[in-house]
Design an enzyme around this catalytic site. Structure first.
Site, short mmCIF file in Angstrom:
data_model
loop_
_atom_site.label_atom_id
_atom_site.label_comp_id
_atom_site.label_asym_id
_atom_site.label_seq_id
_atom_site.Cartn_x
_atom_site.Cartn_y
_atom_site.Cartn_z
CB CYS A 72 7.28 40.29 49.35
SG CYS A 72 8.23 40.07 47.89
CG ASP A 95 19.77 26.03 55.16
OD1 ASP A 95 19.67 25.87 54.55
OD2 ASP A 95 20.08 26.39 57.22
CB CYS A 118 9.24 36.69 60.09
SG CYS A 118 8.75 38.23 58.92
CB CYS A 160 3.22 34.84 48.77
SG CYS A 160 3.95 34.46 46.85
CB CYS A 198 2.61 41.01 42.79
SG CYS A 198 2.44 40.99 44.31
CB CYS A 250 15.66 39.61 57.46
SG CYS A 250 14.64 38.32 57.05
#
Ligand code: B12
Ligand code: SF4
Ligand code: SF4
Length: 388
Positions: free
Chosen positions: A228, A165, A275, A282, A225, A248
């Site tokens: 999302c 990260d 979240c 998915c 698709c 977000c």
């Protein structure tokens, strides 16, 4: 140099043997897959494409208040616009993925009075005395990466840096370049076998990848698709593979300091930390294998946690439950701000006494969020008088 009792020569590139060893060793350490991406050469088409994508994103204000994403080098170049910008000696990135999928309810299934904590933060460890110690994937993965790094350095001469990260690189870009998965329309890396409940850890190395070993990109299997994009409550997914992070819920609940913009509070629903929605819907996660994690386990008390319980946590309780967990970073005050908003969204009058108490709080953000929540719950003729 001796490895497993045998003399070995130091090599200075990824050989087939070294690649095979590192993949096996990563699995042995508990990763679910490991793949190697060459660092795009400065000035190459791929480097230019990634740099443009990232700088356009930052310049459009999509990073919100995440200042660390906007850091620039002395030459003014965004550090994350390419691995070479911050780590000039980097030639390849070993990308390791850790599956955290556990069979558990989905956040999209409503539960009265409960909030939602993103599933990556559900992990803990049972101590010898039977108590639970919260764990955080950053530390878990970093420890595994360090073991892998040590083994690698025993076999080959290379500069390395391990990150989970926090490094100055876009891990998902490197995962895509390593062939680990494709970038879904929800912006997550999806692996055809493992799905997207994956956390990434990377080892940047100075070992080049030879031209004949450049990995193939994974095929993009999103097709037509748009689940999302349709499911995102705050319209943070402004297009396929394009996120306005400042909208977000993960950003709002975890990263955003101060008050959450009012127009985004209602769409936040019952999410109090992170979240999971765009991954829950998915189809590639329907058959995702359940994670086998050595040492860590799921903490059932964090699945659909009662808002009342979260609200009742005093500083000691918060420490006991979340020290060492990803929630520690958000701190109790911000968690309570999020809980107040989730309470408002529940429209449940039993939360009014708690919200009234918070409305008197010295913490202005919490007091204001609680006031907003009260107005959500009470019909207009019953609303409390405005705060003075
Ligand atoms: C900032 C950040 C966030 C922000 C912004 C998210 C975002 N989409 O950018 C917020 C707080 C919103 C967030 C949320 C989450 N995050 Co986050 N986050 C990060 C972090 C620290 C940096 C991401 C970044 O640089 N974003 C900038 C934008 C521009 O990058 P990007 O969206 O990834 O887009 C790049 C690539 O997609 C690439 N690209 C696009 N298409 C293609 C195609 C090809 C072929 C190639 C090569 C590249 C490419 O180009 C873009 C620019 O470089 C990374 C760790 C890291 N150091 O990378 C974790 C990371 C992305 N997060 C992660 C996770 C788990 C989450 C959450 C699931 C947590 C949660 N449950 O709440 C959510 C998921 C939300 C979502 N749909 O993405 C994981 C993702 C794992 C995965 N399977 O993808 C990461 C990698 C952390 C980790 N070490 O595991 N996150
Ligand atoms: S994590 Fe939630 S808010 Fe963020 S893009 Fe996905 S669905 Fe939207
Ligand atoms: S929900 Fe559909 S469009 Fe979104 S990432 Fe998954 S497969 Fe791709």
């Amino acid at each position: 140099m001796k490895v497993d009792g045998e003399e070995q020569k130091l090599v200075s590139t990824w050989t087939a043997e070294l690649t095979s060893w590192v993949e096996q060793e990563a699995l042995r350490l508990g990763f679910d897959t490991a793949t190697i991406a060459p660092v795009p050469e400065a000035g190459s088409d791929v480097a230019k494409r990634d740099a443009t994508r990232f700088s356009t994103w930052v310049e459009a204000g999509r990073a919100g208040e995440m200042e660390y994403l906007k850091r620039r080098g002395e030459d003014g170049v965004l550090l994350r616009s390419g691995v070479s910008a911050a780590i000039p000696w980097a030639r390849s990135v070993l990308v390791c993925a850790w599956n955290y999928h556990v069979p558990a309810p989905l956040s999209t299934t409503p539960v009265a009075g409960a909030g939602w904590i993103a599933r990556y933060a559900w992990s803990g460890r049972t101590l010898d005395n039977g108590e639970t110690a919260p764990t955080d994937y950053h530390e878990e993965l970093l420890a595994k990466l360090r073991s892998l790094e040590a083994g690698l350095k025993n076999r080959v001469s290379t500069d390395t840096r391990c990150y989970v990260d926090t490094g100055p690189l876009v891990e998902r870009s490197m995962a895509a370049l390593s062939g680990l998965g494709w970038i879904g329309k929800n912006t997550c890396v999806i692996n055809e076998q493992l799905g997207s409940w994956l956390l990434l850890g990377v080892i940047v190395t100075s070992l080049p990848v030879s031209n004949d070993a450049v990995p193939q990109l994974a095929a993009d299997r999103c097709g037509s698709c748009t689940r999302c994009l349709d499911a995102c409550p705050t319209q943070a997914l402004i297009g396929p593979r394009e996120m306005d992070a400042s909208r977000c819920i993960a950003y709002l609940t975890i990263e955003k300091k101060g008050a959450i913009p009012e127009e985004l509070r209602e769409p936040m629903g019952r999410q109090v930390f992170g979240c999971d929605i765009c991954q829950e819907v998915c189809p590639w996660n329907r058959r995702a294998p359940v994670a086998i994690q050595q040492g860590t386990r799921m903490r059932p008390e964090l699945v659909n946690p009662a808002l009342e319980w979260l609200a009742s946590l005093d500083p000691n309780d918060f420490r006991k439950n979340f020290k060492g967990s990803p929630l520690e970073r958000t701190r109790r005050r911000r968690l309570h701000r999020n809980v107040a908003i989730a309470m408002g969204n529940s429209r449940d009058k039993t939360f009014l006494p708690q919200l009234e108490a918070w409305r008197q709080s010295e913490d202005e953000v919490l007091a204001e969020s609680a006031g907003w929540a009260i107005r959500q719950i009470l019909p207009s003729d019953e609303k409390s008088p405005p705060m003075t």
